[in-house]
Design a protein around this motif. Structure first.
Motif, PDB file in Angstrom:
ATOM      1  N   GLY A  71       0.812  -1.211   0.000  1.00 19.57           N
ATOM      2  CA  GLY A  71       0.000   0.000   0.000  1.00 19.57           C
ATOM      3  C   GLY A  71       0.845   1.260   0.000  1.00 19.57           C
ATOM      4  N   ARG A  72       0.164   2.391  -0.248  1.00 21.30           N
ATOM      5  CA  ARG A  72       0.812   3.696  -0.182  1.00 21.30           C
ATOM      6  C   ARG A  72       0.017   4.651   0.681  1.00 21.30           C
ATOM      7  NH1 ARG A  72       1.562   5.848  -6.077  1.00 21.30           N
ATOM      8  NH2 ARG A  72      -0.653   5.455  -5.997  1.00 21.30           N
ATOM      9  N   SER A  73      -0.985   4.149   1.390  1.00 17.30           N
ATOM     10  CA  SER A  73      -1.868   5.002   2.179  1.00 17.30           C
ATOM     11  C   SER A  73      -2.068   4.387   3.553  1.00 17.30           C
ATOM     12  CB  SER A  73      -3.228   5.122   1.475  1.00 17.30           C
ATOM     13  OG  SER A  73      -4.164   5.736   2.320  1.00 17.30           O
ATOM     14  N   ARG A  75      -6.308  -0.158  -0.544  1.00 14.21           N
ATOM     15  CA  ARG A  75      -5.011   0.505  -0.673  1.00 14.21           C
ATOM     16  C   ARG A  75      -3.916  -0.382  -1.258  1.00 14.21           C
ATOM     17  NH1 ARG A  75      -6.037  -1.053   4.327  1.00 14.21           N
ATOM     18  NH2 ARG A  75      -4.407  -1.971   5.596  1.00 14.21           N
ATOM     19  N   HIS A  76      -4.298  -1.606  -1.681  1.00 12.48           N
ATOM     20  CA  HIS A  76      -3.338  -2.536  -2.258  1.00 12.48           C
ATOM     21  C   HIS A  76      -3.748  -2.899  -3.684  1.00 12.48           C
ATOM     22  CE1 HIS A  76      -2.908  -3.150   2.172  1.00 12.48           C
ATOM     23  NE2 HIS A  76      -1.632  -3.118   1.835  1.00 12.48           N
ATOM     24  N   LYS A 112       7.837  -4.379  -7.044  1.00  8.15           N
ATOM     25  CA  LYS A 112       6.964  -3.761  -6.056  1.00  8.15           C
ATOM     26  C   LYS A 112       5.768  -3.175  -6.796  1.00  8.15           C
ATOM     27  CE  LYS A 112      10.407  -4.531  -3.317  1.00  8.15           C
ATOM     28  NZ  LYS A 112      10.565  -5.926  -2.998  1.00  8.15           N
ATOM     29  N   LEU A 134       2.540  -1.057  -5.882  1.00  6.84           N
ATOM     30  CA  LEU A 134       2.131  -0.276  -4.719  1.00  6.84           C
ATOM     31  C   LEU A 134       0.880   0.548  -4.969  1.00  6.84           C
ATOM     32  CD1 LEU A 134       5.714   1.004  -3.821  1.00  6.84           C
ATOM     33  CD2 LEU A 134       4.520  -0.995  -2.889  1.00  6.84           C
ATOM     34  N   GLY A 135      -0.032   0.495  -4.018  1.00  8.45           N
ATOM     35  CA  GLY A 135      -1.254   1.283  -4.086  1.00  8.45           C
ATOM     36  C   GLY A 135      -2.390   0.525  -4.735  1.00  8.45           C
ATOM     37  N   VAL A 188       3.355   1.916  -9.885  1.00  8.35           N
ATOM     38  CA  VAL A 188       2.500   2.802  -9.092  1.00  8.35           C
ATOM     39  C   VAL A 188       1.302   3.308  -9.890  1.00  8.35           C
ATOM     40  CG1 VAL A 188       4.305   3.504  -7.469  1.00  8.35           C
ATOM     41  CG2 VAL A 188       3.993   4.784  -9.604  1.00  8.35           C
TER      42      VAL A 188
END
Length: 195
Positions: free
Chosen positions: A111-113, A119-120, A134, A136-137, A154
């Motif tokens: 996640g990024r949050s 968030r994944h 990776k 992310l988010g 991302v």
């Protein structure tokens, strides 16, 4: 699908994805990625019942210590999922993984949050994620896509994409880069295959 049929399907999937696999018994006994997935299925069932959320997390942590693979019990994972080698794989709580996906070692679906929302990442059917990548988010990776080793993704990508670089850029997969689709009929459970 019954438990035994699902276990056999998982073993068959591992053998299809790993040319080093020599027998069903070997796969069932020593493939840590498979053990992590089997444990996750139990933890995920527990996670769906409020009083069992803490034991579900405890099971996922015990599995992490044994396999080196951390899968949050809230993650939703489809059929014929395979983790090759697996050490260092992390799969976050709101991750969604479709059927016939594969991860290599060191992959993070993170996640990024810090907000309690989706968030994944979401990986649609047939996505392959290379070693150390990776994702992310709350991005969505389209079906049939491949993410290169050590890429940092991302942004979402359409189906049949190749994603490489930091940050990853996507491009359409060329015909010669297409892997044959996994035919679900290949997973018909012929008892002779498991002897």
């Amino acid at each position: 699908m019954g438990i035994i049929k699902r276990l056999r399907e998982d073993i068959r999937s591992a053998r299809e994805h790993d040319p080093a696999a020599r027998s069903d018994v070997e796969v069932a006994l020593v493939y840590s990625g498979l053990h992590a997935i089997w444990s996750h299925r139990v933890a995920h069932r527990m996670w769906q019942h409020r009083p069992l959320k803490t034991p579900a997390r405890a099971l996922s942590q015990v599995t992490r210590s044994l396999t080196g693979i951390e899968i949050h019990p809230g993650a939703q994972i489809g059929r014929r999922f395979f983790i090759d080698h697996g050490m260092g794989v992390v799969i976050g709580e709101t991750t969604e993984i479709g059927d016939d996906c594969m991860l290599y070692q060191g992959v993070t679906l993170g996640g990024r949050s810090l907000e309690a929302v989706k968030r994944h990442p979401t990986l649609q059917d047939g996505v392959v994620v290379g070693a150390g990548a990776k994702v992310l988010g709350p991005v969505e990776i389209g079906s049939g896509s491949a993410i290169g080793a050590n890429a940092v993704v991302v942004k979402s990508a359409p189906k049949n994409s190749i994603l490489t670089g930091i940050p990853a850029k996507d491009r359409k997969r060329r015909d010669e880069e297409r892997q044959p689709a996994v035919d679900p009929a290949e997973y018909a459970l012929d008892p002779a295959l498991f002897i």
